[in-house]
Structure formats: structure tokens, C-alpha cells
Design a protein around this motif. Structure first.
Motif, mmCIF file in Angstrom:
data_model
loop_
_atom_site.group_PDB
_atom_site.id
_atom_site.type_symbol
_atom_site.label_atom_id
_atom_site.label_comp_id
_atom_site.label_asym_id
_atom_site.label_seq_id
_atom_site.Cartn_x
_atom_site.Cartn_y
_atom_site.Cartn_z
ATOM 1 N N GLU A 1 17.162 28.047 21.576
ATOM 2 C CA GLU A 1 16.018 27.164 21.935
ATOM 3 C C GLU A 1 16.203 26.510 23.436
ATOM 4 N N ALA B 1 22.817 22.230 11.081
ATOM 5 C CA ALA B 1 22.366 22.006 12.519
ATOM 6 C C ALA B 1 23.147 22.758 13.108
ATOM 7 N N GLY B 2 22.488 23.551 14.178
ATOM 8 C CA GLY B 2 23.155 24.361 15.102
ATOM 9 C C GLY B 2 24.442 23.901 16.031
ATOM 10 N N GLU B 3 24.367 22.682 16.449
ATOM 11 C CA GLU B 3 25.103 21.985 17.183
ATOM 12 C C GLU B 3 26.336 21.698 16.257
ATOM 13 N N GLU C 1 19.328 24.996 11.541
ATOM 14 C CA GLU C 1 18.476 24.225 12.107
ATOM 15 C C GLU C 1 18.609 23.988 13.546
ATOM 16 N N ASN C 2 17.671 23.806 14.527
ATOM 17 C CA ASN C 2 17.662 23.799 15.809
ATOM 18 C C ASN C 2 18.908 24.579 16.645
ATOM 19 N N PRO C 3 18.589 25.645 16.571
ATOM 20 C CA PRO C 3 19.586 26.827 16.927
ATOM 21 C C PRO C 3 19.816 26.712 18.599
ATOM 22 N N VAL C 4 20.450 25.798 19.079
ATOM 23 C CA VAL C 4 20.902 25.609 20.339
ATOM 24 C C VAL C 4 22.255 26.267 20.755
#
Length: 341
Positions: free
Chosen positions: A261, A30-32, A90-93
């Protein structure tokens, strides 16, 4: 090592010491959770356990002397060497390493850690002691970096520009970021004493020049292709230089992402003035039930109690089976006195 073909966002480990093991596989992260991964590779504790099989348990007695994380915007992957480990994100924040910087500043306040963070929207240099005099001339603003390109020893005289132009704003932004990487590695090689102290160093760089070139010319343009080749070679050289300066005790990672994102809002502040709240999720400012050092304290107390219990058992056993006439000096002296009388 494994090779992962990433389409939109990718985490690549260019360099890592032997005691920091990244397992083979294509496990998404996960990105975070990228800041937590950086903290764990540096030997720090995190608030929540990182349930990611890509990172193996590290050594309890060794930690990297430095960690460098370079975030490249505008491209999903780069043509990096095949012996690197890559994992999809995943979820590139957007993310920052402020928590890691705060930990270094708190634990090694009396040492001379180098905490360098550069981003397109904000330039920040957190350094203490001798590091201030070493990096004080490093260009951090866009105007300073562009002025550095016109000076002697700039990358304009050493890189094959091909289709890139010195008169284009997008090209100059990209070349300015390449110049920053070159200057950081040159300063570290010139001042190797910074890598010999006990405090770990942190380098967090965010590069947006490639994104500007893609927006200006397109992803299929020769300018974009030449820029990606230049950046891939520069990043590999930067990783080799940092890894060598720190005596093969550094972790160098690259995050490539086409676009985040959500926009990232940065606030300019100093970590010296940061106010830590014990429990941000509680309106009553209640403390956590345990802090980040809970595991360490628990192990110290547990094994100390076990050793004390074993010591009591051994002492009690020996006292119970002791022969007073043979083992005790008191009874032995008493018997001799009786015989003399």
C-alpha cells in the motif's frame, strides 16, 4: 493445519517445529506486525504484546535455530501444499526484519549468527565469523545473479521453463531470484556446521520477479502461470531443505502480496553502526519505564522473594518448636557437665 484462501495478501507457514504452534483459523494479522511475529517465534521479546490468537504460547526452553521469511510480490496466493497454515494479512504495508536482526546481533555477538537480508532495492548480508567465508561467493547484485545463471549448475538447466524466455528481462529477474534460493539452500547443505551453533539464524528474502512478469505479460498469461508453478515448487523445496539442515528446528514463512500500500524507503547501513535510541517517541530521549527483559527480571525477583520468604517461615517455625534439651547441642553438653559435677 488450516487452508486459507487469500485474495490480496497472505501469510503461509510452510514449516515449523512442534514446539512452535500455529492454531487453526483465519485470524487476520496486521502487516506491520509481521516482524513482531517473527521475533516471538524465535523466542525474543517485543515492545508491544501481539494480540493475535494464531500463535500459541511456545516452549520456554526451546527456540528455533533459524527463521526464513520470503516475501513474494505480485501474487495474492500460491498453490502451496494443503497441510500448511495460512492467514490473511491486513494493511499490507512494507516491512523489514531489521529489529530482529539487531536483536540477534546484540544477544549473540560472540557467536556466529547468519543474518541474511536480500531485497530488490538493496542487497545486504550481515554475517559474522565463519559465516563470512561460507557466503562470501553468494551472488547478491543483479549483475552477479545473471552471471550465475550462465554458469554450470544453474536453474536454467533443471527447471521446466515452458513459456519463460531466457532473453526476456522480466523472465531473467524471476529466474535470478529462483537461483538465489537454490544457492542459499545448497550452501547450507554444504556447510551444516553453521546450523549447530547456539546463535539463531535469520533469512529475509523479498522476491519481485513475479511482479515484473505480471506487469510485462499480465496475470492471465501463460508466462505468469508457469512462473507461479515454478515458484511454488521452489519455495516448498527451499523450506524442506532449510528445515532439514537445522534438524527440524526452523520456521519457514511466505508472505504473498500483490502490491504494498505504500512504497518502502530503505537506507543502506550496517547494524554494527546502528544507534539505538532508548525512547524514540520522547523529545528528551527519556528511557522506557522498563525494557524488553522486564518480564524475565520480574519473574526472577518474584520467585526468589517467594523462596526466601518460605525459607524464613520454615526456619522460624522449627526454631520456635525446638526442644532446647533435646535438639540443641549446647544445652545437651551443659546438662552432661552438670551431672558430672
Amino acid at each position: 493445519m488450516c487452508v486459507c484462501v487469500c485474495v490480496c495478501v497472505c501469510l503461509t507457514v510452510l514449516r515449523s517445529p512442534q514446539y512452535v504452534t500455529f492454531r487453526e483459523g483465519q485470524w487476520p494479522l496486521a502487516g506491520e506486525k509481521v516482524p513482531d511475529l517473527v521475533a516471538l517465534t524465535m523466542g525474543f521479546s517485543v515492545q508491544e504484546d501481539l494480540d493475535w490468537p494464531g500463535l500459541a504460547a511456545g516452549s520456554l526452553f526451546q527456540r528455533p535455530r533459524a527463521t526464513a521469511l520470503i516475501a513474494v510480490r505480485g501474487v495474492g496466493s500460491l498453490d502451496l501444499p494443503s497441510n500448511t497454515s495460512s492467514y490473511p494479512l491486513e494493511n499490507p504495508v512494507p516491512f523489514t526484519l531489521d529489529s530482529v536482526a539487531n536483536t540477534i546481533h546484540t544477544l549473540f555477538a560472540e557467536s556466529t549468527p547468519v543474518v541474511l537480508q536480500l531485497a530488490p532495492s538493496e542487497e545486504r548480508l550481515y554475517m559474522m565469523g565463519m559465516a563470512n567465508t561460507v557466503f562470501e561467493d553468494l551472488p547478491v547484485t543483479l549483475q552477479q545473479i545473471r552471471a550465475r545463471l550462465s554458469q554450470e549448475g544453474s536453474v536454467l538447466h533443471s527447471l521446466p521453463l515452458h513459456s519463460l524466455s531466457r532473453n526476456s528481462e522480466a523472465d531473467l529477474l524471476f529466474l535470478s531470484e529462483v537461483q538465489v534460493l537454490h544457492d542459499i539452500s545448497a550452501l547450507l547443505q554444504r556447510h551444516k556446521h553453521l546450523a549447530k551453533d547456539q546463535a539463531p539464524d535469520l533469512f529475509s528474502l523479498e522476491l519481485a520477479g513475479l511482479e515484473e512478469i505480471a506487469r510485462r505479460y499480465g496475470n492471465d498469461s501463460p508466462q505468469f502461470q508457469d512462473a507461479t508453478k515454478i515458484l511454488a515448487s521452489v519455495l516448498q523445496k527451499f523450506a524442506d531443505d532449510v528445515y532439514g539442515v537445522y534438524g527440524n528446528n526452523a520456521v519457514v514463512e511466505v508472505v504473498t502480496v500483490k502490491t504494498f500500500e505504500a512504497p518502502l524507503t530503505r537506507k543502506s547501513r550496517s547494524i554494527l553502526e546502528s544507534k539505538q535510541i532508548s525512547n524514540p517517541g520522547s523529545p528528551y530521549n527519556l528511557a522506557y519505564k522498563y525494557n524488553f527483559e522486564y518480564a524475565v527480571i520480574f519473574n526472577i525477583v518474584l520467585w526468589l522473594m517467594i523462596m526466601l520468604a518460605l525459607a524464613v517461615i520454615v526456619i522460624a517455625y522449627n526454631l520456635w518448636n525446638m526442644d532446647p534439651g533435646y535438639d540443641s547441642i549446647i544445652y545437651r553438653m551443659t546438662n552432661q557437665k552438670i551431672r558430672m559435677d
